[in-house]
Each structure stands twice: as structure tokens, then as C-alpha cells.
Motif scaffolding. Structure first.
Motif, PDB file in Angstrom:
ATOM      1  N   LEU A  82      -0.358 -39.786  24.701  1.00  0.00           N
ATOM      2  CA  LEU A  82      -0.758 -38.553  24.017  1.00  0.00           C
ATOM      3  C   LEU A  82      -0.470 -37.320  24.871  1.00  0.00           C
ATOM      4  N   VAL A  83      -0.645 -37.435  26.173  1.00  0.00           N
ATOM      5  CA  VAL A  83      -0.323 -36.315  27.068  1.00  0.00           C
ATOM      6  C   VAL A  83       1.169 -35.995  26.985  1.00  0.00           C
ATOM      7  N   VAL A  84       2.009 -37.026  26.988  1.00  0.00           N
ATOM      8  CA  VAL A  84       3.454 -36.812  26.870  1.00  0.00           C
ATOM      9  C   VAL A  84       3.778 -36.170  25.519  1.00  0.00           C
ATOM     10  N   LEU A  89       5.464 -31.464  22.412  1.00  0.00           N
ATOM     11  CA  LEU A  89       5.265 -30.543  21.288  1.00  0.00           C
ATOM     12  C   LEU A  89       5.094 -29.096  21.736  1.00  0.00           C
ATOM     13  N   THR A  90       4.558 -28.897  22.927  1.00  0.00           N
ATOM     14  CA  THR A  90       4.376 -27.533  23.428  1.00  0.00           C
ATOM     15  C   THR A  90       5.577 -27.030  24.220  1.00  0.00           C
ATOM     16  N   GLY A  91       6.587 -27.870  24.395  1.00  0.00           N
ATOM     17  CA  GLY A  91       7.798 -27.456  25.094  1.00  0.00           C
ATOM     18  C   GLY A  91       7.686 -27.457  26.604  1.00  0.00           C
ATOM     19  N   HIS A  92       6.717 -28.161  27.150  1.00  0.00           N
ATOM     20  CA  HIS A  92       6.523 -28.205  28.599  1.00  0.00           C
ATOM     21  C   HIS A  92       7.010 -29.505  29.236  1.00  0.00           C
TER      22      HIS A  92
END
Length: 93
Positions: A82-84, A89-92
């Protein structure tokens, strides 16, 4: 359905999901950079922890409750996935 069948099926689903995530992340690294080096580095760092931690984990699992250990390790794996996903999704990522 027996308890063993439920645990076995859960582990199969977990292992397939983990393998798919690692494969997808490896392909994403290659697609993003276009470099085989990035692909091989992601693949290496995907498998290196398993190679290093397997002997240690084997000793610890023999001392701990196996069901709780499997459940907690699968939960930790799901949380990292989920962290990945959030990073992607946030582009980081």
C-alpha cells in the motif's frame, strides 16, 4: 473447509500477490528509466532481503507461534504494498 486449507489458500494468494508486485515494480523501473541497470537493481533489491533474512527468520519462526507470524508478516507485506501504491499515485515513487 479445514483450517489448514484456509491458511494454505491465504498463503498462496499472498505469495502470488507478492510475486506480482515485485515483477510489476521491476518492469516499472525499466519502463521509467529505459535502463537494464535499473531493472536489475530493483530485481536484486527485491530478492536480497529474502536471501539474507531467511536463515534468521527460520530460527525465529521455530520459536514463535507460526500462525501469528504468518499473519503479521502478510500484514506487513500488505502495508508495504500500500505504501508503494500511495507513492506511485502521488508521483513520489
Amino acid at each position: 473447509m479445514t483450517a489448514f486449507t484456509i491458511v494454505w489458500f491465504g498463503q498462496v494468494v499472498s505469495l502470488v500477490g507478492t510475486a506480482m508486485s515485485g515483477f510489476a515494480l521491476t518492469l516499472w523501473a525499466y519502463r521509467t528509466t529505459g535502463l537494464a541497470t535499473a531493472l536489475s537493481m530493483v530485481a536484486f533489491f527485491n530478492f536480497a532481503p529474502m536471501i539474507v533474512m531467511s536463515p534468521i527468520a527460520g530460527v525465529l519462526v521455530d520459536r514463535w507461534n507460526r500462525k501469528w507470524t504468518m499473519a503479521l508478516s502478510d500484514l506487513a507485506s500488505a502495508m508495504m504494498t500500500l505504501v508503494v501504491l500511495v507513492l506511485f499515485l502521488t508521483g513520489h515513487l
